[in-house]
Design a protein around this motif. Sequence first.
Motif, PDB file in Angstrom:
ATOM      1  N   ALA A  22       0.830  -1.210   0.000  1.00 31.34           N
ATOM      2  CA  ALA A  22       0.000   0.000   0.000  1.00 31.34           C
ATOM      3  C   ALA A  22       0.860   1.254   0.000  1.00 31.34           C
ATOM      4  N   ALA A  23       1.940   1.212   0.764  1.00 30.55           N
ATOM      5  CA  ALA A  23       2.816   2.380   0.856  1.00 30.55           C
ATOM      6  C   ALA A  23       3.425   2.731  -0.502  1.00 30.55           C
ATOM      7  N   LYS A  24       3.542   1.755  -1.376  1.00 37.78           N
ATOM      8  CA  LYS A  24       4.143   1.976  -2.694  1.00 37.78           C
ATOM      9  C   LYS A  24       3.138   2.498  -3.725  1.00 37.78           C
ATOM     10  N   THR A  25       1.867   2.577  -3.342  1.00 38.55           N
ATOM     11  CA  THR A  25       0.857   3.079  -4.286  1.00 38.55           C
ATOM     12  C   THR A  25       0.722   4.589  -4.247  1.00 38.55           C
ATOM     13  N   GLY A  26       1.269   5.217  -3.197  1.00 37.68           N
ATOM     14  CA  GLY A  26       1.131   6.656  -3.054  1.00 37.68           C
ATOM     15  C   GLY A  26      -0.081   7.077  -2.247  1.00 37.68           C
ATOM     16  N   THR A  27      -0.812   6.123  -1.693  1.00 34.16           N
ATOM     17  CA  THR A  27      -1.999   6.458  -0.914  1.00 34.16           C
ATOM     18  C   THR A  27      -1.630   7.234   0.351  1.00 34.16           C
ATOM     19  N   ASP A  28      -2.574   8.052   0.810  1.00 33.36           N
ATOM     20  CA  ASP A  28      -2.365   8.790   2.062  1.00 33.36           C
ATOM     21  C   ASP A  28      -2.641   7.912   3.279  1.00 33.36           C
ATOM     22  N   ARG A  29      -3.682   7.083   3.162  1.00 32.90           N
ATOM     23  CA  ARG A  29      -4.109   6.253   4.282  1.00 32.90           C
ATOM     24  C   ARG A  29      -4.477   4.859   3.809  1.00 32.90           C
ATOM     25  N   ILE A  30      -4.623   3.969   4.786  1.00 33.00           N
ATOM     26  CA  ILE A  30      -5.240   2.675   4.566  1.00 33.00           C
ATOM     27  C   ILE A  30      -6.483   2.600   5.441  1.00 33.00           C
ATOM     28  N   GLU A  31      -7.449   1.788   5.032  1.00 36.86           N
ATOM     29  CA  GLU A  31      -8.560   1.448   5.922  1.00 36.86           C
ATOM     30  C   GLU A  31      -8.487  -0.046   6.198  1.00 36.86           C
ATOM     31  N   LEU A  32      -8.244  -0.393   7.445  1.00 38.05           N
ATOM     32  CA  LEU A  32      -8.137  -1.794   7.828  1.00 38.05           C
ATOM     33  C   LEU A  32      -9.520  -2.442   7.821  1.00 38.05           C
ATOM     34  N   TYR A  33      -9.646  -3.564   7.116  1.00 30.51           N
ATOM     35  CA  TYR A  33     -10.894  -4.311   7.017  1.00 30.51           C
ATOM     36  C   TYR A  33     -11.040  -5.150   8.283  1.00 30.51           C
ATOM     37  N   THR A  34     -12.035  -4.834   9.107  1.00 38.89           N
ATOM     38  CA  THR A  34     -12.076  -5.341  10.483  1.00 38.89           C
ATOM     39  C   THR A  34     -13.054  -6.486  10.728  1.00 38.89           C
ATOM     40  N   GLU A  35     -13.570  -7.110   9.681  1.00 36.13           N
ATOM     41  CA  GLU A  35     -14.514  -8.207   9.910  1.00 36.13           C
ATOM     42  C   GLU A  35     -13.888  -9.349  10.706  1.00 36.13           C
ATOM     43  N   SER A  36     -12.673  -9.744  10.357  1.00 38.43           N
ATOM     44  CA  SER A  36     -12.056 -10.874  11.060  1.00 38.43           C
ATOM     45  C   SER A  36     -11.830 -10.534  12.529  1.00 38.43           C
ATOM     46  N   PHE A  37     -11.485  -9.279  12.831  1.00 35.75           N
ATOM     47  CA  PHE A  37     -11.374  -8.868  14.232  1.00 35.75           C
ATOM     48  C   PHE A  37     -12.704  -9.037  14.947  1.00 35.75           C
ATOM     49  N   ALA A  38     -13.781  -8.562  14.331  1.00 34.32           N
ATOM     50  CA  ALA A  38     -15.098  -8.612  14.972  1.00 34.32           C
ATOM     51  C   ALA A  38     -15.514 -10.045  15.266  1.00 34.32           C
ATOM     52  N   VAL A  39     -15.249 -10.950  14.339  1.00 34.54           N
ATOM     53  CA  VAL A  39     -15.602 -12.358  14.534  1.00 34.54           C
ATOM     54  C   VAL A  39     -14.791 -12.965  15.675  1.00 34.54           C
ATOM     55  N   GLU A  40     -13.483 -12.728  15.654  1.00 30.18           N
ATOM     56  CA  GLU A  40     -12.613 -13.293  16.693  1.00 30.18           C
ATOM     57  C   GLU A  40     -12.932 -12.711  18.066  1.00 30.18           C
ATOM     58  N   TYR A  41     -13.202 -11.421  18.112  1.00 36.15           N
ATOM     59  CA  TYR A  41     -13.529 -10.787  19.383  1.00 36.15           C
ATOM     60  C   TYR A  41     -14.834 -11.354  19.952  1.00 36.15           C
ATOM     61  N   ALA A  42     -15.821 -11.548  19.097  1.00 39.90           N
ATOM     62  CA  ALA A  42     -17.104 -12.104  19.534  1.00 39.90           C
ATOM     63  C   ALA A  42     -16.940 -13.532  20.052  1.00 39.90           C
ATOM     64  N   ASN A  43     -15.918 -14.231  19.549  1.00 38.41           N
ATOM     65  CA  ASN A  43     -15.651 -15.597  20.002  1.00 38.41           C
ATOM     66  C   ASN A  43     -14.772 -15.650  21.236  1.00 38.41           C
ATOM     67  N   GLY A  44     -14.423 -14.473  21.785  1.00 35.43           N
ATOM     68  CA  GLY A  44     -13.651 -14.422  23.022  1.00 35.43           C
ATOM     69  C   GLY A  44     -12.154 -14.486  22.855  1.00 35.43           C
ATOM     70  N   ASN A  45     -11.655 -14.292  21.653  1.00 38.70           N
ATOM     71  CA  ASN A  45     -10.210 -14.342  21.408  1.00 38.70           C
ATOM     72  C   ASN A  45      -9.556 -13.074  21.941  1.00 38.70           C
ATOM     73  N   GLU A  46      -8.713 -13.201  22.965  1.00 35.52           N
ATOM     74  CA  GLU A  46      -8.054 -12.048  23.570  1.00 35.52           C
ATOM     75  C   GLU A  46      -7.023 -11.417  22.641  1.00 35.52           C
ATOM     76  N   ASN A  47      -6.605 -12.144  21.609  1.00 35.70           N
ATOM     77  CA  ASN A  47      -5.622 -11.628  20.655  1.00 35.70           C
ATOM     78  C   ASN A  47      -6.277 -11.203  19.343  1.00 35.70           C
ATOM     79  N   ALA A  48      -7.568 -10.920  19.411  1.00 36.06           N
ATOM     80  CA  ALA A  48      -8.327 -10.622  18.191  1.00 36.06           C
ATOM     81  C   ALA A  48      -7.768  -9.440  17.420  1.00 36.06           C
ATOM     82  N   ALA A  49      -7.157  -8.495  18.122  1.00 34.63           N
ATOM     83  CA  ALA A  49      -6.670  -7.279  17.460  1.00 34.63           C
ATOM     84  C   ALA A  49      -5.183  -7.317  17.130  1.00 34.63           C
ATOM     85  N   GLN A  50      -4.493  -8.424  17.418  1.00 35.55           N
ATOM     86  CA  GLN A  50      -3.032  -8.420  17.329  1.00 35.55           C
ATOM     87  C   GLN A  50      -2.523  -8.101  15.926  1.00 35.55           C
TER      88      GLN A  50
END
Length: 237
Positions: free
Chosen positions: A142-170
């Motif tokens: 992404a850094a090589k495309t010249g973009t100013d920002r990224i938007e992190l796609y957070t679906e996998s975090f939401a699923v893992e967090y709902a399942n009680g994974n303490e490392n969901a955001a790692q």
Amino acid sequence: MTKLSVNINKIATLRNARGGDVPNVIEAAKNIEAFGAEGITVHPRPDERHIRYADARELKPILTTEFNIEGKPIQQFIDLVLEVKPAQVTLVPDAEDAITSNAGWDTIKYKDYLREVISEFKNNGIRTSIFVDPDKNIIEGAAKTGTDRIELYTESFAVEYANGNENAAQSYTDCAKLAHTLGLGINAGHDLSLKNIKFFKENVPHLAEVSIGHALISEALYLGLEKTIQQYLNLLK
């Protein structure tokens, strides 16, 4: 404080289900800003099944906060963004028949394509962000495309967090740190909610903005729109 941008697609979905102009997208956006949100997000798709291209045109002159337009950079979308000139454009690799966004860009495979599109938007004074999965190789790409920002796609975090994974955001923590060192701003969105936003915010550094639509509008059915927005703002402090 991390900024809250409210995606109003679901308001348009409800309007379109009945026809007519109730609920009114423009009025809703004004209220959302009045209730404290720092941005409005729309994601028009070619079939206009929720937000219409005309909505984006009508919203721009009445908004007082940051306007973020998301979408796949087909020519129709590019033309819209260059006409409206929002504060930010977020590029999403949606299939045209996708119900909702379900993957980030392969920034390595599509580097040249993204560089070309991003360059055009930036030359017109529009901040760019690209939707990506929490993968370090993808962040470096992404850094090589010249973009100013990224938007992190957070679906996998939401699923893992709902399942009680303490490392969901790692993986998001690691990618945010890397993105920051590469000079990229960090946004996030998809399936973030009142249940998980505090944990995500506390564990992902340098978070500039979250874009939340489906969960926020759904929660507002029970809590009211103003109270829901205020709760998000408090959790993002």
